[in-house]
Design an enzyme around this catalytic site. Sequence first.
Site, short mmCIF file in Angstrom:
data_model
loop_
_atom_site.label_atom_id
_atom_site.label_comp_id
_atom_site.label_asym_id
_atom_site.label_seq_id
_atom_site.Cartn_x
_atom_site.Cartn_y
_atom_site.Cartn_z
CB CYS A 25 -0.86 -0.26 1.22
SG CYS A 25 -0.41 0.46 2.64
CD GLN A 26 1.42 6.22 -0.50
OE1 GLN A 26 1.34 5.62 -1.93
NE2 GLN A 26 2.36 7.33 -0.45
#
Length: 220
Positions: free
Chosen positions: A172-173
């Site tokens: 993800c981030q």
Amino acid sequence: MCASLLMKDAETERQRGEGKRAGAGWGKGPRAKLLNHYQRQQQDTINRRLAQLLFAETVGRLEPVEFSSVPLIPILSFNIYNQNSSSMASLESSDPEIDTVHVLAAKDLINSGYRYLDVRTEEEFNRSHLDVHNPLNVPYMFNTPQGRVKNPKFMEEVLSVCSKDDKLIVGCQTGVRSVYATTDLLHADFKHVKNMGGGYVAWMQNGLPVTEPESEKAEL
């Protein structure tokens, strides 16, 4: 705490080894306790930082994170939900063990046949993502005026693009949403799933390739 442990063990060793050369009685006792103490300190630091990142991502107010200040082990396998930390107390204790890999190890795995599953929002993915072969994008959470909420069709959407036998690297981030996504996939009997520690941010900080942001493409 360290000093008291060392003093106590040193006194014990002194009593057992009366007459020996000063310092010769240290043995494994105090060394092992000191090592365990620092390992617990490091794990508590990781747990606190993970809890902070989780809260920030949940409300959608995540600031850029300098991951060089967070100890990342190249290949770390542990149950993130079973740590003895108050920040983790509300999480399930029966969740499966998560295999978290460093971004460099993730890159090698992707090159060897694993497929990258990006669980960020579609907007984040379109803005820029890992420059790897045929990445997947299935959001684990959606942005709403009240913050981020879980995608109720996450598993259904994942199963529409891959099978439970596929080899997946989940990212993800910053590596928070991917922990939850990986846990859900393991619960659903996906057999070859690894979490990429640090996510997109750590990937960039290690100088690995990403796609060009859409805004820059438009200017060309």
